[in-house]
Design an enzyme around this catalytic site. Structure first.
Site, short mmCIF file in Angstrom:
data_model
loop_
_atom_site.label_atom_id
_atom_site.label_comp_id
_atom_site.label_asym_id
_atom_site.label_seq_id
_atom_site.Cartn_x
_atom_site.Cartn_y
_atom_site.Cartn_z
N HIS A 1 -28.30 127.16 -3.61
CA HIS A 1 -28.80 125.71 -3.86
C HIS A 1 -28.41 124.64 -2.86
CE1 HIS A 1 -29.57 121.93 -6.37
NE2 HIS A 1 -30.39 122.68 -6.95
N GLU B 1 -36.96 123.40 -2.03
CA GLU B 1 -36.10 122.50 -2.63
C GLU B 1 -35.90 121.22 -1.60
OE1 GLU B 1 -34.84 123.33 -6.67
OE2 GLU B 1 -33.68 122.74 -5.60
P1 PGA Z 1 -33.93 118.01 -10.45
O1 PGA Z 1 -33.01 119.47 -9.97
O2 PGA Z 1 -35.20 118.56 -11.39
O3 PGA Z 1 -32.99 117.20 -11.31
O4 PGA Z 1 -34.51 117.38 -9.19
C1 PGA Z 1 -33.75 120.33 -9.37
C2 PGA Z 1 -32.86 121.33 -8.72
O5 PGA Z 1 -32.00 120.92 -8.02
O6 PGA Z 1 -32.82 122.69 -8.77
#
Ligand code: PGA
Length: 245
Positions: free
Chosen positions: A107, A164
């Protein structure tokens, strides 16, 4: 993991006391007493990824509560090493017995704050496979090819890849669906047969913008997963696609 159902992962990150996590689970189960919500939930694959101390409680609740049986538990990291003398690390062996089915790896918050690299992510992928855990590898645009280069192509079909975009995480503003579609197409070329999902401020107000994207099969949900009611809305709105397929 069924290839065609939508996969929706709640990433709780470092949030919640034990009491708050318990409250979330009971609210979640209550929401699902509505038969239409439950039906949609069953047609999707739902994963709850709490912080490590809550894994046991979430796992017990999912196994014991009839309504939640089709929901899986995930973790937000795994040690790149096997069991042994690695103080502070949580190994695949430590997770055995807790029914952990997915692990979020690489992540952007781990890459940024814990300096996790593509090579380390590749080692964690191996640990996942040694313990029957499906890796969910997060990549931003710049990591797509570099991360793929560290992995054996034979395993792509067993991966979930989450697109992401860092600048959209935690902002409440998801990326424009056209741009998400472009990156998902690139991911489909780079990681043939992997399951592709999107994460970055997905919420009940924008999830419908993404559900029609070709090859997109789910969402990684952070902020909107912290309220059980909103998470159920995201699930039911995205599972609509899975059941229409
Ligand atoms: P968020 O986080 O939905 O708060 O943008 C998503 C993530 O970090 O996977």
């Amino acid at each position: 993991m069924t290839k065609h159902s939508m996969l929706i992962i709640a990433n709780w990150k470092s949030n919640f006391t034990r009491d708050q996590a318990e409250k979330w689970l009971s609210e979640f189960a209550n929401q699902l007493k509505v038969p239409t919500a439950l039906e949609k939930l069953i047609s999707a694959s739902i994963v709850i990824a709490p912080a490590f101390p809550h894994v046991q409680m979430v796992s017990d609740e999912l196994v014991n509560n009839k309504i939640l049986k089709s929901v899986s538990v995930g973790v937000q990291d795994i040690s790149p090493f096997p069991a042994g003398s690695y103080t502070g690390a949580v190994s695949g062996q430590n997770l055995e017995g807790y029914h952990v089915k997915y692990a979020i790896l690489g992540h952007s918050e781990r890459r940024k704050y814990f300096h996790e690299t593509n090579i380390e992510v590749a080692k964690k992928v191996e640990q996942c496979f040694d313990h029957d855990i499906t890796p969910v590898i997060c990549v931003d645009r710049g990591e797509i090819q570099n991360q793929a280069d560290e992995l054996d192509k034979d395993i792509f079909s067993k991966l979930v890849i989450a697109y992401e975009p860092v600048e959209h995480i935690g902002t409440g503003e998801g990326e424009d669906a056209t741009q998400v579609a472009e990156v998902i197409a690139e991911l489909a070329d780079t990681y043939p047969e992997a399951k592709l999902i999107y994460g970055g401020s997905v919420n009940r107000g924008n999830v419908a913008d993404y559900t029609g994207i070709e090859n997109l099969q789910g969402f990684l949900v952070g902020t909107a997963s912290l309220k059980a009611e909103e998470f159920v809305d995201v699930v039911t709105m995205s599972a609509q696609k899975g059941s229409d397929d």
